[in-house]
Design a protein around this motif. Structure first.
Motif, PDB file in Angstrom:
ATOM      1  N   MET A  81       0.834  -1.204   0.000  1.00  0.00           N
ATOM      2  CA  MET A  81       0.000   0.000   0.000  1.00  0.00           C
ATOM      3  C   MET A  81       0.864   1.247   0.000  1.00  0.00           C
ATOM      4  O   MET A  81       2.008   1.240   0.468  1.00  0.00           O
ATOM      5  CB  MET A  81      -0.934  -0.007   1.210  1.00  0.00           C
ATOM      6  CG  MET A  81      -0.230   0.045   2.558  1.00  0.00           C
ATOM      7  SD  MET A  81      -1.410  -0.026   3.929  1.00  0.00           S
ATOM      8  CE  MET A  81      -2.094  -1.664   3.694  1.00  0.00           C
ATOM      9  N   ARG A  82       0.280   2.315  -0.527  1.00  0.00           N
ATOM     10  CA  ARG A  82       1.001   3.590  -0.633  1.00  0.00           C
ATOM     11  C   ARG A  82       0.245   4.656   0.159  1.00  0.00           C
ATOM     12  O   ARG A  82      -0.969   4.805   0.013  1.00  0.00           O
ATOM     13  CB  ARG A  82       1.121   4.013  -2.093  1.00  0.00           C
ATOM     14  CG  ARG A  82       1.964   5.260  -2.308  1.00  0.00           C
ATOM     15  CD  ARG A  82       1.972   5.642  -3.781  1.00  0.00           C
ATOM     16  NE  ARG A  82       2.598   4.608  -4.593  1.00  0.00           N
ATOM     17  CZ  ARG A  82       3.911   4.543  -4.826  1.00  0.00           C
ATOM     18  NH1 ARG A  82       4.722   5.449  -4.292  1.00  0.00           N
ATOM     19  NH2 ARG A  82       4.401   3.584  -5.597  1.00  0.00           N
ATOM     20  N   ILE A  83       0.982   5.398   0.989  1.00  0.00           N
ATOM     21  CA  ILE A  83       0.389   6.495   1.759  1.00  0.00           C
ATOM     22  C   ILE A  83       0.378   7.739   0.892  1.00  0.00           C
ATOM     23  O   ILE A  83       1.425   8.190   0.418  1.00  0.00           O
ATOM     24  CB  ILE A  83       1.168   6.738   3.057  1.00  0.00           C
ATOM     25  CG1 ILE A  83       1.078   5.497   3.962  1.00  0.00           C
ATOM     26  CG2 ILE A  83       0.634   7.967   3.786  1.00  0.00           C
ATOM     27  CD1 ILE A  83       1.873   5.604   5.229  1.00  0.00           C
ATOM     28  N   ALA A  84      -0.818   8.283   0.671  1.00  0.00           N
ATOM     29  CA  ALA A  84      -0.971   9.426  -0.223  1.00  0.00           C
ATOM     30  C   ALA A  84      -0.999  10.751   0.529  1.00  0.00           C
ATOM     31  O   ALA A  84      -0.373  11.736   0.102  1.00  0.00           O
ATOM     32  CB  ALA A  84      -2.244   9.281  -1.048  1.00  0.00           C
ATOM     33  N   GLN A  85      -1.725  10.811   1.650  1.00  0.00           N
ATOM     34  CA  GLN A  85      -1.871  12.058   2.398  1.00  0.00           C
ATOM     35  C   GLN A  85      -1.930  11.749   3.891  1.00  0.00           C
ATOM     36  O   GLN A  85      -2.291  10.632   4.304  1.00  0.00           O
ATOM     37  CB  GLN A  85      -3.142  12.803   1.976  1.00  0.00           C
ATOM     38  CG  GLN A  85      -3.150  13.267   0.526  1.00  0.00           C
ATOM     39  CD  GLN A  85      -4.503  13.844   0.122  1.00  0.00           C
ATOM     40  OE1 GLN A  85      -5.544  13.304   0.478  1.00  0.00           O
ATOM     41  NE2 GLN A  85      -4.488  14.955  -0.615  1.00  0.00           N
ATOM     42  N   VAL A  86      -1.611  12.780   4.671  1.00  0.00           N
ATOM     43  CA  VAL A  86      -1.695  12.662   6.131  1.00  0.00           C
ATOM     44  C   VAL A  86      -2.339  13.927   6.680  1.00  0.00           C
ATOM     45  O   VAL A  86      -1.945  15.044   6.313  1.00  0.00           O
ATOM     46  CB  VAL A  86      -0.307  12.464   6.775  1.00  0.00           C
ATOM     47  CG1 VAL A  86      -0.435  12.375   8.291  1.00  0.00           C
ATOM     48  CG2 VAL A  86       0.365  11.210   6.225  1.00  0.00           C
ATOM     49  N   PRO A 100      10.747   5.347   1.567  1.00  0.00           N
ATOM     50  CA  PRO A 100       9.670   5.853   0.702  1.00  0.00           C
ATOM     51  C   PRO A 100       9.061   4.740  -0.142  1.00  0.00           C
ATOM     52  O   PRO A 100       9.579   3.624  -0.210  1.00  0.00           O
ATOM     53  CB  PRO A 100      10.400   6.879  -0.169  1.00  0.00           C
ATOM     54  CG  PRO A 100      11.817   6.385  -0.223  1.00  0.00           C
ATOM     55  CD  PRO A 100      12.084   5.756   1.112  1.00  0.00           C
ATOM     56  N   GLY A 101       7.951   5.064  -0.805  1.00  0.00           N
ATOM     57  CA  GLY A 101       7.321   4.136  -1.724  1.00  0.00           C
ATOM     58  C   GLY A 101       6.286   3.250  -1.055  1.00  0.00           C
ATOM     59  O   GLY A 101       5.928   3.438   0.127  1.00  0.00           O
ATOM     60  N   PRO A 102       5.778   2.256  -1.788  1.00  0.00           N
ATOM     61  CA  PRO A 102       4.762   1.359  -1.238  1.00  0.00           C
ATOM     62  C   PRO A 102       5.304   0.570  -0.039  1.00  0.00           C
ATOM     63  O   PRO A 102       6.488   0.217  -0.003  1.00  0.00           O
ATOM     64  CB  PRO A 102       4.433   0.432  -2.415  1.00  0.00           C
ATOM     65  CG  PRO A 102       4.890   1.175  -3.635  1.00  0.00           C
ATOM     66  CD  PRO A 102       6.061   1.983  -3.211  1.00  0.00           C
ATOM     67  N   ILE A 103       4.425   0.283   0.898  1.00  0.00           N
ATOM     68  CA  ILE A 103       4.799  -0.474   2.092  1.00  0.00           C
ATOM     69  C   ILE A 103       4.262  -1.892   1.917  1.00  0.00           C
ATOM     70  O   ILE A 103       3.051  -2.107   1.811  1.00  0.00           O
ATOM     71  CB  ILE A 103       4.207   0.157   3.366  1.00  0.00           C
ATOM     72  CG1 ILE A 103       4.544   1.645   3.427  1.00  0.00           C
ATOM     73  CG2 ILE A 103       4.740  -0.541   4.609  1.00  0.00           C
ATOM     74  CD1 ILE A 103       3.861   2.369   4.581  1.00  0.00           C
ATOM     75  N   ALA A 104       5.152  -2.854   1.859  1.00  0.00           N
ATOM     76  CA  ALA A 104       4.756  -4.243   1.661  1.00  0.00           C
ATOM     77  C   ALA A 104       4.086  -4.800   2.911  1.00  0.00           C
ATOM     78  O   ALA A 104       4.258  -4.281   4.023  1.00  0.00           O
ATOM     79  CB  ALA A 104       5.973  -5.090   1.292  1.00  0.00           C
ATOM     80  N   ARG A 105       3.315  -5.863   2.724  1.00  0.00           N
ATOM     81  CA  ARG A 105       2.641  -6.517   3.841  1.00  0.00           C
ATOM     82  C   ARG A 105       3.661  -6.946   4.896  1.00  0.00           C
ATOM     83  O   ARG A 105       4.660  -7.593   4.589  1.00  0.00           O
ATOM     84  CB  ARG A 105       1.871  -7.746   3.347  1.00  0.00           C
ATOM     85  CG  ARG A 105       1.286  -8.604   4.459  1.00  0.00           C
ATOM     86  CD  ARG A 105       0.537  -9.795   3.902  1.00  0.00           C
ATOM     87  NE  ARG A 105       0.183 -10.743   4.944  1.00  0.00           N
ATOM     88  CZ  ARG A 105      -0.878 -10.633   5.730  1.00  0.00           C
ATOM     89  NH1 ARG A 105      -1.696  -9.611   5.586  1.00  0.00           N
ATOM     90  NH2 ARG A 105      -1.133 -11.536   6.656  1.00  0.00           N
ATOM     91  N   GLY A 106       3.404  -6.548   6.151  1.00  0.00           N
ATOM     92  CA  GLY A 106       4.286  -6.893   7.262  1.00  0.00           C
ATOM     93  C   GLY A 106       5.442  -5.936   7.453  1.00  0.00           C
ATOM     94  O   GLY A 106       6.140  -6.022   8.463  1.00  0.00           O
ATOM     95  N   SER A 107       5.674  -5.022   6.497  1.00  0.00           N
ATOM     96  CA  SER A 107       6.791  -4.075   6.602  1.00  0.00           C
ATOM     97  C   SER A 107       6.360  -2.824   7.370  1.00  0.00           C
ATOM     98  O   SER A 107       5.175  -2.545   7.538  1.00  0.00           O
ATOM     99  CB  SER A 107       7.293  -3.688   5.210  1.00  0.00           C
ATOM    100  OG  SER A 107       7.767  -4.811   4.520  1.00  0.00           O
ATOM    101  N   THR A 108       7.357  -2.068   7.827  1.00  0.00           N
ATOM    102  CA  THR A 108       7.100  -0.840   8.586  1.00  0.00           C
ATOM    103  C   THR A 108       7.701   0.356   7.867  1.00  0.00           C
ATOM    104  O   THR A 108       8.587   0.221   7.013  1.00  0.00           O
ATOM    105  CB  THR A 108       7.689  -0.926  10.000  1.00  0.00           C
ATOM    106  OG1 THR A 108       9.119  -1.145   9.914  1.00  0.00           O
ATOM    107  CG2 THR A 108       7.058  -2.058  10.792  1.00  0.00           C
ATOM    108  N   ALA A 109       7.211   1.532   8.221  1.00  0.00           N
ATOM    109  CA  ALA A 109       7.737   2.788   7.681  1.00  0.00           C
ATOM    110  C   ALA A 109       7.494   3.884   8.708  1.00  0.00           C
ATOM    111  O   ALA A 109       6.491   3.872   9.435  1.00  0.00           O
ATOM    112  CB  ALA A 109       7.077   3.136   6.356  1.00  0.00           C
ATOM    113  N   THR A 129      -4.573   6.388   2.349  1.00  0.00           N
ATOM    114  CA  THR A 129      -3.829   5.623   1.349  1.00  0.00           C
ATOM    115  C   THR A 129      -4.227   6.048  -0.053  1.00  0.00           C
ATOM    116  O   THR A 129      -5.160   6.847  -0.254  1.00  0.00           O
ATOM    117  CB  THR A 129      -4.082   4.116   1.531  1.00  0.00           C
ATOM    118  OG1 THR A 129      -5.443   3.825   1.195  1.00  0.00           O
ATOM    119  CG2 THR A 129      -3.821   3.689   2.963  1.00  0.00           C
ATOM    120  N   SER A 130      -3.539   5.508  -1.038  1.00  0.00           N
ATOM    121  CA  SER A 130      -3.801   5.870  -2.434  1.00  0.00           C
ATOM    122  C   SER A 130      -5.182   5.428  -2.900  1.00  0.00           C
ATOM    123  O   SER A 130      -5.697   5.959  -3.891  1.00  0.00           O
ATOM    124  CB  SER A 130      -2.735   5.246  -3.340  1.00  0.00           C
ATOM    125  OG  SER A 130      -2.703   3.837  -3.167  1.00  0.00           O
TER     126      SER A 130
END
Length: 399
Positions: A81-86, A100-109, A129-130
């Motif tokens: 998933m990609r975070i578009a706005q906050v 940066p970029g899409p966050i894969a399942r189970g990954s953190t950012a 999200t996008s």
């Protein structure tokens, strides 16, 4: 008539090593081919109806500093998933994401926001999200997150010692007075220990399941807790029974270990609560924790009343049971995640259950006069007293 349908032991023994490797590699190769076909041909495309992928975000950590707000998120959706706005308090803010970029399942950012948060105020963070899905994170009370400087670590160590080490030491100081008790007194104290451990076991599981509800769904919180508690219980039972059922100092050590693992989980939760501003630290609360934990020291002393251990043994038992509270406070305030706190409490619950089983087993053994300690009136009174005391003092620390 001899059955020749199965190979003999000699035939199996003579089979070359490469044959075993072949029968291991063959199913793995089939699995690899199946995965490659699934990825390349995409047979699931016919089942897609244009609906967006399932998305889920868990907020694991919030840091408030002079540069704004930083939030650690973990993705748990079916696709990256990609975070578009906050948004912060219903206003859109510029943000940076690492990585940066899409966050894969189970990954953190990490999401960094240069937002001028207000001390003591509540703030709401909305991550969009996008696909337009919104996830909300509430900051109940904005307070600066503790930093890794020596002053804060020392202050947390003092607090951890006051709620973990000191009460256990005070409980163990009753050892000389307790040595004079007779058989009924011993029955009472051992059952008192069972009672307080039974309360800690239930309390640890309750807190673990509550924290598991805050963790990402992919960790399967309830299942993780049950498996961790069972593994802890079985491993400690196996270790404790290597030389027979533990008694005396060995049993006291297992009691201290179980209490220490429980205090580690409590320390994680306390440190995280104070760091996030979810709880204010008051003198009454600290005294409540101290009073609540004093009985733990008495429980550790009960199995060794017929022995005369050296002073260093009492010091070691005190640190084993109480020092994990200091470590938990440090980790909880600096690197908290709900799934790890839940895991620590589950491991502690399993260790406590192992001690309960050993104590009850010891009290159920038949004595020379044909009686059993657990069935004595003094034992029943001790069991009720242990549970009752822990329940009443827990009222002082529940907020």
């Amino acid at each position: 008539m001899t059955d020749t349908s199965q190979p003999s032991a000699d035939t199996r023994a003579a089979r070359p090593a490469w044959a075993y490797l072949l029968w291991i590699a063959l199913p793995l190769a089939v699995l690899g081919l199946a995965i490659a076909w699934l990825v390349s041909s995409d047979p699931l495309s016919s089942f897609r109806n244009g609906a967006p992928p399932v998305e889920n975000i868990t907020f694991e950590r919030t840091i408030l500093g002079n540069d704004g707000i930083r939030i650690l998120v973990r993705a748990g959706g079916s696709e990256p998933m990609r975070i578009a706005q906050v948004q912060v308090d219903d206003a859109y803010w510029q943000f940076t994401q690492d990585p940066p970029g899409p966050i894969a399942r189970g990954s953190t950012a990490w999401i960094a926001l240069p937002y001028p948060w207000v001390l003591g105020e509540a703030h709401a963070v909305n991550v969009v999200t996008s696909t337009g899905t919104t996830f909300t994170h509430e900051i109940a009370v904005a307070v600066p997150t503790p930093t890794r400087d020596s002053l804060s670590l020392v202050a947390q160590a003092v607090l951890g010692a006051f709620v973990g080490i000191l009460p256990v030491a005070i409980g163990l100081m009753f050892y000389p007075a307790l040595r004079g008790v007779g058989r009924s007194g011993m029955d009472f104290l051992l059952s008192l220990t069972v009672g307080l451990l039974a309360f800690l076991f239930v309390d640890a599981l309750e807190d673990a399941f509550e924290l598991a509800g805050e963790a990402a769904a992919l960790f399967q919180g309830p299942t993780m807790i049950v498996l961790a508690a069972a593994a802890s219980f079985l491993l400690l039972m196996a270790a404790g029974r290597r030389g027979g059922a533990p008694t005396g100092l060995a049993l006291a050590t297992f009691i201290a270990l179980g209490i220490g693992l429980h205090n580690l989980g409590e320390g994680l939760a306390i440190g995280a609560a104070f760091a996030s501003g979810a709880a204010g630290l008051g003198t009454f609360l600290v005294l409540g924790f101290t009073l609540h934990n004093i009985t733990e020291g008495i429980g550790i002393a009960a199995p060794i009343l017929k022995q005369r251990p050296p002073l260093r043994t009492f010091a070691a038992l005190t640190l084993l049971a109480g020092a994990p509270a200091v470590i938990g406070l440090w980790i909880g305030s600096l690197a908290y995640a709900p799934q790890w706190s839940a895991l620590a409490l589950a491991v502690g619950a399993g260790a406590i259950l192992q001690v309960i089983v050993e104590l009850v087993s010891m009290q159920l053994r038949q004595r020379p006069d044909g009686t059993r300690a657990l069935l004595a009136p003094a034992a029943m009174a001790g069991l009720a007293a242990g549970i009752g005391f822990m329940y009443v003092t827990a009222m002082l620390v529940k907020i």
